[in-house]
Design a protein around this motif. Structure first.
Motif, PDB file in Angstrom:
ATOM      1  N   THR A  75      10.795  76.899  57.515  1.00  0.00           N
ATOM      2  CA  THR A  75      11.826  77.861  57.133  1.00  0.00           C
ATOM      3  C   THR A  75      11.227  78.986  56.297  1.00  0.00           C
ATOM      4  O   THR A  75      10.219  78.789  55.600  1.00  0.00           O
ATOM      5  N   GLN A 205      10.834  80.785  60.357  1.00  0.00           N
ATOM      6  CA  GLN A 205      12.239  80.904  60.704  1.00  0.00           C
ATOM      7  C   GLN A 205      13.055  81.341  59.494  1.00  0.00           C
ATOM      8  O   GLN A 205      13.267  80.588  58.555  1.00  0.00           O
ATOM      9  N   ARG A 206      13.496  82.581  59.512  1.00  0.00           N
ATOM     10  CA  ARG A 206      14.240  83.153  58.389  1.00  0.00           C
ATOM     11  C   ARG A 206      15.559  82.418  58.180  1.00  0.00           C
ATOM     12  O   ARG A 206      16.285  82.153  59.141  1.00  0.00           O
ATOM     13  N   GLY A 207      15.891  82.093  56.913  1.00  0.00           N
ATOM     14  CA  GLY A 207      17.180  81.472  56.684  1.00  0.00           C
ATOM     15  C   GLY A 207      17.310  80.663  55.411  1.00  0.00           C
ATOM     16  O   GLY A 207      18.391  80.161  55.112  1.00  0.00           O
ATOM     17  N   ALA A 208      16.242  80.524  54.605  1.00  0.00           N
ATOM     18  CA  ALA A 208      16.301  79.704  53.397  1.00  0.00           C
ATOM     19  C   ALA A 208      16.579  80.563  52.176  1.00  0.00           C
ATOM     20  O   ALA A 208      16.115  81.698  52.074  1.00  0.00           O
ATOM     21  N   THR A 237      12.413  72.711  61.170  1.00  0.00           N
ATOM     22  CA  THR A 237      13.082  73.719  60.354  1.00  0.00           C
ATOM     23  C   THR A 237      14.279  73.099  59.663  1.00  0.00           C
ATOM     24  O   THR A 237      15.099  72.435  60.303  1.00  0.00           O
ATOM     25  N   HIS A 239      16.821  74.941  56.860  1.00  0.00           N
ATOM     26  CA  HIS A 239      17.055  76.114  56.028  1.00  0.00           C
ATOM     27  C   HIS A 239      17.605  75.654  54.678  1.00  0.00           C
ATOM     28  O   HIS A 239      18.770  75.255  54.573  1.00  0.00           O
ATOM     29  N   GLU A 261      23.336  71.578  55.609  1.00  0.00           N
ATOM     30  CA  GLU A 261      22.345  72.628  55.841  1.00  0.00           C
ATOM     31  C   GLU A 261      21.922  72.585  57.307  1.00  0.00           C
ATOM     32  O   GLU A 261      21.944  71.528  57.942  1.00  0.00           O
TER      33      GLU A 261
END
Length: 378
Positions: A75, A205-208, A237, A239, A261
């Motif tokens: 993440t 992976q963008r999102g945290a 992943t 997030h 999550e």
């Protein structure tokens, strides 16, 4: 993959959050990362022997066996902390973006230039001044928000409107959402330094809204050395959201739940983990979030006890008494007293051994929390 929206462990007996406390001098809370990522200290905890030994993270490859599968959380932290001003009063407001909601939840939400309403649940400070209908402006005014719903514990639902791409404006306007125990000014240079270091080298992976901090110690060179020793490194992943670090509010752990999550286990990761177990090789999780993703992906109904590839949401709450089905070893940082993360580690290593190891780490002047040192529990 099935959703585990209400999964939790069965406690061996009634346990209380107050049983998971320890004394930590404030000066041991790491305020800055080490100069080199892999220079952190590492406490190796041997569960079967109920003992520990002092080491360094750079020595991790010597602890690895050929055939081990090392699973990391890829993440990526996004700039989820927004500093704005209320209109028309101009009062300072801070929002932490917690999770994006279905756009239909708020009727009449403003639309972005791309024709899409962006609606988020946020943590607000000062929340008491943000009632329904309150408006906030960020930066040069191209990003704006209106409070649509008032929730408990300082949370709000806000709808954003912006002049341009929402994510691009977040990258431009937002700040790295460091934990509150890391003290920072709003200095731009400090923010830029944290934006680079409060991120793993394999983040994709963008999102945290918080980093999977056990992964902050890794460098590309360490990863290559692990592979050279015959280990396989695969990615999942999860997030990291408010659920990971929200305080435990229930004294009786039977009443504790972690907020859901989003997570995903790739086909490659599932195949590698399942093959390792079939052949008696270890699965090593890097971080508590990786543990939750892997244990959530376990298909309870599968006779052969495999995990499944796929995506979903997990509210898996791991406390002492949980039977681990996937993870054989854990690399993790030192966590806050009475936290969900400490409960998970205590479930994995045992409460008494965990707290004894923590007391040793305090006496040996290890550095604690997100930018601190780590434990390798085998």
């Amino acid at each position: 993959m099935k959703s585990l929206n209400s999964a939790f462990c069965l406690l061996p007996s009634v346990m209380h959050i107050s049983e998971f406390d320890y004394e930590l001098p404030e000066e041991l809370i790491a305020q800055h990362p080490p100069e080199r990522r892999d220079s952190s200290r590492m406490l190796v905890v041997e569960r079967a022997e109920r003992r520990w030994r002092d080491s360094y993270f750079s020595e991790l490859p010597t602890e690895i066996r050929s055939g081990d599968v090392i699973v990391v959380n890829n993440t990526r932290v996004f700039p989820a902390r927004l500093i704005g001003r209320r209109t028309p009063s101009g009062g300072r407001v801070e929002l932490l973006l917690v999770r994006e909601l279905v756009t239909e939840r708020v009727s009449g939400a403003s639309e972005t230039a791309g024709g899409e309403a962006r609606v988020w649940e946020v943590l607000a400070r000062p929340a008491r001044r943000l009632e329904r209908g309150a408006r906030v402006v960020f930066g040069d005014g191209r990003l704006r928000a209106e409070v649509s719903e008032v929730l408990e514990e300082g949370r709000r639902v806000v709808s954003f409107e912006c002049d341009g791409d929402f994510d691009a404006l977040l990258d431009e306007t937002g700040q790295t959402p460091l934990p509150p125990y890391i003290k920072r000014s709003d200095d731009a240079a400090t923010s830029a330094a944290d934006r680079a270091r409060y991120q793993t080298v394999y983040a994709q992976q963008r999102g945290a809204i918080a980093a999977p901090t056990a992964g902050l110690h890794f460098t590309p060179e360490v990863i290559e050395e692990l592979r050279a020793r015959g280990a396989q490194v695969v990615e999942v992943t999860l997030h990291v959201g408010y659920g990971t670090f929200a305080p435990v509010r229930a004294e009786d752990l039977r009443e504790h739940r972690v907020a859901a999550e989003r997570y995903e286990v790739s086909a490659e990761a599932a195949s590698a983990v399942n093959a390792a177990h079939a052949e008696g090789r270890r699965v090593i999780a890097v971080g508590t979030t990786t543990v939750r993703a892997l244990e959530s992906a376990f298909a309870e109904e599968e006779v052969d006890g495999q995990i499944r590839a796929g995506a979903g949401e997990t509210a898996l709450t791991v406390t002492p008494g949980w039977r681990f089905r996937v993870v054989d070893a854990l690399l993790t940082n030192f966590h806050l007293p009475q936290s969900s993360l400490l409960l998970l580690v205590s479930a994995f290593a045992g409460r008494e051994l965990t707290l004894a190891a923590y007391r040793h780490a305090v006496a040996a002047r290890y550095r604690f929390y997100s930018y601190g040192d780590c434990m390798f529990i085998i």
